[in-house]
Design an enzyme around this catalytic site. Sequence first.
Site, short mmCIF file in Angstrom:
data_model
loop_
_atom_site.label_atom_id
_atom_site.label_comp_id
_atom_site.label_asym_id
_atom_site.label_seq_id
_atom_site.Cartn_x
_atom_site.Cartn_y
_atom_site.Cartn_z
N CYS A 417 0.82 -1.21 0.00
CA CYS A 417 0.00 0.00 0.00
C CYS A 417 0.85 1.26 0.00
O CYS A 417 0.34 2.36 -0.16
CB CYS A 417 -0.96 -0.01 1.20
SG CYS A 417 -2.68 0.09 0.67
N LYS A 420 0.53 3.23 -3.25
CA LYS A 420 -0.68 3.97 -3.60
C LYS A 420 -0.36 5.36 -4.11
O LYS A 420 0.67 5.95 -3.78
CB LYS A 420 -1.56 4.13 -2.36
CG LYS A 420 -2.62 3.07 -2.16
CD LYS A 420 -3.53 3.48 -1.00
CE LYS A 420 -4.70 2.52 -0.85
NZ LYS A 420 -5.61 2.95 0.22
N ASP A 450 -14.84 2.49 2.16
CA ASP A 450 -13.87 1.40 1.92
C ASP A 450 -14.27 0.56 0.72
O ASP A 450 -13.41 -0.03 0.06
CB ASP A 450 -13.76 0.52 3.16
CG ASP A 450 -13.01 1.23 4.28
OD1 ASP A 450 -11.89 1.69 4.03
OD2 ASP A 450 -13.55 1.31 5.40
N ASP A 490 -11.31 -4.47 3.17
CA ASP A 490 -12.38 -3.52 2.83
C ASP A 490 -13.76 -4.13 3.07
O ASP A 490 -14.69 -3.45 3.53
CB ASP A 490 -12.26 -3.09 1.37
CG ASP A 490 -11.07 -2.18 1.13
OD1 ASP A 490 -10.65 -1.51 2.08
OD2 ASP A 490 -10.56 -2.16 0.00
N GLY A 540 -9.95 -14.58 -13.14
CA GLY A 540 -8.95 -13.53 -13.05
C GLY A 540 -8.27 -13.26 -14.37
O GLY A 540 -8.70 -13.71 -15.44
#
Length: 786
Positions: A417, A420, A450, A490, A540
């Site tokens: 993260c 980001k 979120d 989230d 995916g």
Amino acid sequence: MRAATPVLKDIVLVGAGHAHVGVLRMFGMNPVPGVRLTLITRQVHTPYSGMLPGLIAGTYTFDEAHIDCAPLAAFAGARIYQDEAVGLDLDGKRVVCRGRPPVPYDVLSIDIGSTPGLGGVAGADAHAVPVKPIDGFLERFEAARARVLAARGKASIVVVGGGAGGVELMLALERRLREDLVARGLDAKGISYTIVSASGDILPAFPQRFRGLAGEALAARGIDVVTGDRVARVEEGRLVLESGVTRPADVVFWTTQAAAAPWLRETGLALDANGFIRVGRTLQSVSHPDVFAAGDIAAMDNAPRPKSGVFAVRQGKTLADNLARIVAGRPLRHHRPQREAMYLLSMADGHAIGSRNGFVFSGPWVWRWKDRIDRRFMQKFNELPQMPAEAAPQVAGVADREAIKEISALAMRCGGCGAKVGATVLSRALGAIVPVAREDVVVGLDAPDDAAIVDTGGPLLSVQTIDYFRAIVDDPYIFGKIAANHALGDIYAMGGEPQTALAIATIPYGLEAKVEADLSMMMAGANEILHDAHCALVGGHTSEGAELALGFALNGLVARDKAMRKGGLRPGDALLVTKPIGTGSLLAAHMRAKTKSRWLFAALAHMVQSNRKAAEIIQQHGAHAATDVTGFGLLGHLVEMVRASNVDVSLDVGAVPLLDGLEETMALGIFSSLQPQNVRLRRAIRNLEAAASHPLYPALFDPQTAGGLLAAVPADQAEACLAALHKAGYVRAARIGTVQQRSLALEPVTIDLGNVWKREPEASRIGEHKPVHDARGGAHAHEPIH
């Protein structure tokens, strides 16, 4: 992580013995393009055998006597897997591990030391403390030490084995326990000490004068010696010798010849009669030329040597050279072990005895010499050369000063993260975006949270979210776990239950076999987390790219009246956080080989820990609002909640739980590349000048990967909620603030500096961490051993 060139060959090192740490350092100094090293080790701080008695005696600290494997692996450009080999698939060229998928190799090297050799003595398994394997001995010693101190020094200590290891250990034990008891005001004379040796004398392999000096030292310290008698059985509180004599023995340390790992007998490798791997002059297995072995686990056919770290250290140079040669198809070198090693035996009192080629010497100067040799050896591994940073793009003449400053950090951009886009940039970029208005979108970009919430018409609402980021560690399996766990956060923060997942993966360019292996390992880790969350992986997309990356688009379900929003804070609520913070700085430090292994793996353990149970607990205790603490840092996510709720908060910075090592890495000035953008949110702090002077102020902006939940619960439920969280394994969960009525002040956050911040010194908490495997258990499964 970043791959400079495609991986062509994989060298896997099993065990972090003395030879293998030498291999890592040499590959760091002279890397081989296209060759990737992977270290598989149970313990990530490997003890140096030459300093272990000094550590027991209290002469050295934990860090002084251990080689820190994570920075060493980073320096070598090697992956480090905290796990234990339990088998080999020699035909498939894979290492079978206890807690992760098999690891493929092109060339394998084994340096795992030895296991306890209790010689089939009855009761030894239950009542003796084996010295081997050394990497687990410290924990066993501390447990025995605690028993002796709990008995207020009324105990009988026995060391079985009269070789150099047994004598040196006994002298170290006597000093340490004597000093412990005196420091507690207890009589140190209440402990009896005995060495039991099957040989006719102690130190049978040493010259007579050496034995005599050691015997005098033992006698002067009140240590009895029993020779020429073997242990027949070990019982609770006593030893029974073959002669029929019994000796009191409250604590028994076992230092006799250790054995080879039993799983080796099932591998198909050629072994000697004692189960050790037979190797030739090149340190290759005599049966499998793509397998090497060194250290105690190796048995040299041409030149047998004692099981000693002195010989293992010398093997490291030859081993490193031959590993580089075999992958390049070049002829291998012969290893020439020293005929007779120099031995230096510490008396644990500022004196030492030495021997070389029959010549014996002793005195304080010998101890100082030994200490200098040992410290110089450790310095090579724990004080590594500065890792060169990747060059920033050359843009002189095109970019102004501010642009040059900004792009100069590109080479060390963080993953996870920390990769980001900053909150300020993101807000500006999306400010002009006007999405299609739909009545079924309950939560969308107009009031970001979120996750998005969509009304599908039934009794449950659909919760939708997506996360994707670059790898933060060079372990695809653990990275897969962290990436899945992070994405699930989230859903849990919204009060939802995960339903389905679509994966998006980027794999570095390379040979098909390497791409397949990394992708398989990464998705195996991710699927374990998704499976535990009852979240189905339904599809995916994959692509090739410069760096390993993984993300998930998740769908979840939540009851209409159970959805938690950021905007639900109420005055009087208590603010709780369920996990410690600090992953951003620690991972940035790891990129620079500046974080200790125990800090790194403790952080990884917290990142693997699921937020599922925490979400259930805070809801059971009336949570009004929640969010997961991720890339914008604790303050950034708190500000989102405060603004959405139109309230003020008081944040107790001294109560915020921190990951071990965060203070140290912040003190070095090492922060995530996202930290400067997060710091822009300081304008939300009312008492900014005072807050900025607090030593923990920077931690508020540290971007988290797979962080915990930040939740608001009624004040009268806070203590019960924390107790439930601790019981569920979130042992670092803490109350960190209070929600207040909105004031007229522009800044909604006040940093409470009233509490004097105190933290337990790390020296009292040092210990190894269990491997990062199980996300279902709480963090207690990964806490340091006290």
